[in-house]
Scaffold this active site. Structure first.
Site, PDB file in Angstrom:
ATOM      1  N   LYS A  79       0.864  -1.176   0.000  1.00 60.23           N
ATOM      2  CA  LYS A  79       0.000   0.000   0.000  1.00 60.23           C
ATOM      3  C   LYS A  79       0.908   1.237   0.000  1.00 60.23           C
ATOM      4  O   LYS A  79       1.950   1.231   0.664  1.00 60.23           O
ATOM      5  CB  LYS A  79      -0.877  -0.043   1.260  1.00 60.23           C
ATOM      6  CG  LYS A  79      -1.895   1.078   1.376  1.00 60.23           C
ATOM      7  CD  LYS A  79      -2.745   0.896   2.636  1.00 60.23           C
ATOM      8  CE  LYS A  79      -3.809   1.958   2.777  1.00 60.23           C
ATOM      9  NZ  LYS A  79      -4.655   1.764   3.979  1.00 60.23           N
ATOM     10  N   SER A 154      -9.607   1.821   2.967  1.00 62.73           N
ATOM     11  CA  SER A 154      -8.725   2.605   2.128  1.00 62.73           C
ATOM     12  C   SER A 154      -7.680   1.764   1.386  1.00 62.73           C
ATOM     13  O   SER A 154      -7.074   2.234   0.435  1.00 62.73           O
ATOM     14  CB  SER A 154      -7.988   3.645   2.991  1.00 62.73           C
ATOM     15  OG  SER A 154      -7.203   2.989   3.976  1.00 62.73           O
ATOM     16  N   SER A 178      -9.940  -0.711   7.117  1.00 67.64           N
ATOM     17  CA  SER A 178      -9.368  -0.550   5.774  1.00 67.64           C
ATOM     18  C   SER A 178      -8.637  -1.742   5.182  1.00 67.64           C
ATOM     19  O   SER A 178      -8.241  -1.700   4.019  1.00 67.64           O
ATOM     20  CB  SER A 178      -8.426   0.649   5.755  1.00 67.64           C
ATOM     21  OG  SER A 178      -9.182   1.810   5.604  1.00 67.64           O
TER      22      SER A 178
HETATM   23  N1  GLN Z   1     -13.198   4.002   6.512  1.00 67.72           N
HETATM   24  C1  GLN Z   1     -12.615   4.430   7.746  1.00 67.72           C
HETATM   25  C2  GLN Z   1     -12.208   5.876   7.632  1.00 67.72           C
HETATM   26  O1  GLN Z   1     -12.513   6.463   6.671  1.00 67.72           O
HETATM   27  C3  GLN Z   1     -11.455   3.565   8.093  1.00 67.72           C
HETATM   28  C4  GLN Z   1     -10.230   3.876   7.336  1.00 67.72           C
HETATM   29  C5  GLN Z   1      -9.066   3.021   7.700  1.00 67.72           C
HETATM   30  O2  GLN Z   1      -9.213   1.955   8.306  1.00 67.72           O
HETATM   31  N2  GLN Z   1      -7.884   3.502   7.357  1.00 67.72           N
HETATM   32  O3  GLN Z   1     -11.609   6.426   8.489  1.00 67.72           O
END
Ligand code: GLN
Length: 496
Positions: A79, A154, A178
């Site tokens: 990532k 994400s 994410s």
């Molecule tokens: N969807 C969640 C957010 O927008 C989690 C994101 C994540 O786990 N990095 O914060």
């Protein structure tokens, strides 16, 4: 065309050891697939074809010398939130568009030492804020099962790349879901370990008390292999846990007869897609066949998890992202009039809308006069959520539920409705607030799209989670399904 890309790490490793093909051939095969499918998927921000081939040649050499590490010569992706030495590391943001990292994140270093080949940096929501990859400054990644849909976020680029067979595995980070949510949307396996199990050193920070790295793979067995290499104590991360890394693969074949699995009743309420509910109920029956003892558990504070998270995570992000001021870090605007103009314009130009709104919310929640009402309150809720889990784990070994309330949604469907986007993480967020490990694995299909099942364990129960997930995968074949036909865009009718 071979089908090497649909093999697991475990299988590739056996093939490489037998000399069925070389790592160079395998790497070239994946590079070809990247070339073929990236124009439709956009799952990478950067790729490193030449470097990958040279690393593959080196690993073939090591194999000839007798090295047989399971990850030696296996092509993976990181990532783009993990710092990789000498390579661009953007965190999906214009703010870091030209940032070349001077060092490797500990995870990157560990996986390099284990022999993996870094094919490229996977697309992601800006600074890991999002559930759809639509917040990437580099265009959204598409879901390989349906190019009109999001891959989740994400770590959407990582999950899409693994699902589409562009690499054998990928790293991700999970602050509120994410790793697990994109794994569920793309039909792959995603593990979020216990907080502190994997070093955060060199991972661009979002919300430091919640961020945790983990693997995205085809199978639980592959996740165990990856975790063994990724995990471990790191003096460079003060929250890293100083405990030896067990062999996660060693107990993976054990029977799960008598394993106590709790179904969380708060996860099966309105808002859960009926097809997902049915798939999860079928999955429960499979676990019962394997000898698991099923009961019901309650996590009464589940409904407070999303609101508490959306105070704590923005508060931490507002502090972490203050370093991007165009002076010390990040994009710098042209011809600033003075220092305040420099900071204001650099931040306005560098950050995207979602990141800006979270910084605003977080700064507000931490400001004098509001701190007690919001931040302190959210931290108190966080404790209640953790206590719910600790109570439940007195009764059961693992907690089971869906990973997401719906299958992958359409690109654009939720972009103007942040609250409905935030609710995507309703089943995953409380796990981060409590610092627990959890895994999402393919457990069915709904309207032609993958369904993810989540198993949550108590702190440091990764071996047990992986064992249960592996046994489920021995019993079912959902994890073997791959996105055969893309039904949108230019790949119409072409097998992925
Ligand atoms: N969807 C969640 C957010 O927008 C989690 C994101 C994540 O786990 N990095 O914060």
């Amino acid at each position: 065309m071979t089908d090497w890309h649909s093999k697991t790490i475990k299988e590739m490793s056996i093939d490489l050891a037998k000399g069925e093909y070389s790592s160079e051939e395998l790497t070239r095969h994946f590079l070809k697939r990247i070339e073929q499918h990236e124009p439709n998927l956009n799952s990478f921000i950067s790729t490193f074809p030449e470097q990958a081939i040279s690393l593959a040649q080196q690993s073939d050499e090591k194999r000839r010398e007798g090295n047989s590490e399971p990850l030696l010569g296996i092509p993976i992706a990181h990532k783009d939130i993990f710092c990789t030495k000498g390579q661009r590391t953007t965190a999906g943001s214009n703010m870091l568009d030209n940032f070349i990292s001077p060092y490797d994140a500990t995870v990157v270093e560990n996986l390099k030492t284990a022999g993996t080949i870094n094919m490229g940096k996977a697309n992601m929501d800006e600074f890991a804020m999002g559930s759809s990859n639509e917040h990437s400054a580099y265009g959204n990644t598409r879901n390989p099962w349906d190019l009109a849909r999001v891959p989740g976020g994400s770590s959407g680029g990582s999950a899409a790349a693994v699902a589409a067979g562009l690499c054998a595995a990928a790293t991700g980070t999970d602050t509120g879901g994410s790793i697990r949510q994109p794994a569920a949307f793309c039909g792959v396996t995603g593990l979020k370990p216990t907080y502190g199990r994997i070093s955060r050193y060199g991972i661009i920070a979002f919300a430091s008390s919640l961020d945790q790295a983990g693997p995205i793979t085809r199978t639980a067995e592959d996740a165990a292999i990856m975790l063994e290499a990724m995990a471990g104590y790191d003096p460079k991360d003060s929250t890293s846990i100083n405990q030896p890394v067990p062999s996660y693969s060693a107990k993976i074949n054990d029977s799960i007869e008598g394993l106590k699995v709790g179904i969380c009743k708060e996860y099966f309420t309105d808002g859960l897609d009926r097809n997902i509910e049915a798939a999860i109920q079928d999955a429960v029956k499979e676990l019962e066949k394997l000898g698991a003892e099923i009961s019901e558990v309650s996590l009464p504070n589940t409904k407070h998890a999303v609101p508490a998270y959306y105070v704590i995570a923005p508060a931490e992000c507002s502090a972490n992202l203050s370093r991007y001021d165009g002076v010390r870090f990040g994009h710098r605007c042209e011809d600033p009039a003075d220092i305040s103009d420099l900071i204001k314009r650099s931040r306005s130009e560098g950050f995207g809308e979602e990141v800006k709104s979270r910084i605003m919310v977080g700064t507000f929640a931490l400001s004098a006069g509001y701190y007690d009402a919001y931040y302190r309150k959210a931290q108190q809720i966080r404790r209640l959520i953790k206590n719910d889990f600790l109570d439940a784990f007195k009764e059961v070994d693992l907690i089971l539920g869906p990973t997401t309330p719906s299958p992958a949604f359409k690109i654009g469907e939720k972009s103007n409705d942040p609250v409905s986007m935030y609710l995507e993480d309703i089943y995953t967020i409380s796990v981060n607030l409590a610092g627990l490990p959890a895994i999402s694995l393919p457990a069915g299909m709904a309207q032609g799209l993958p369904v993810g099942m989540q198993l949550i364990g108590s702190h440091h129960s990764e071996a047990q989670l992986l064992n249960a997930a592996h046994q489920f995968q021995q019993q079912t074949d959902w994890h073997l399904k791959s996105p055969g036909l893309a039904n949108a865009g230019t790949t119409e009718g072409k097998p992925l």
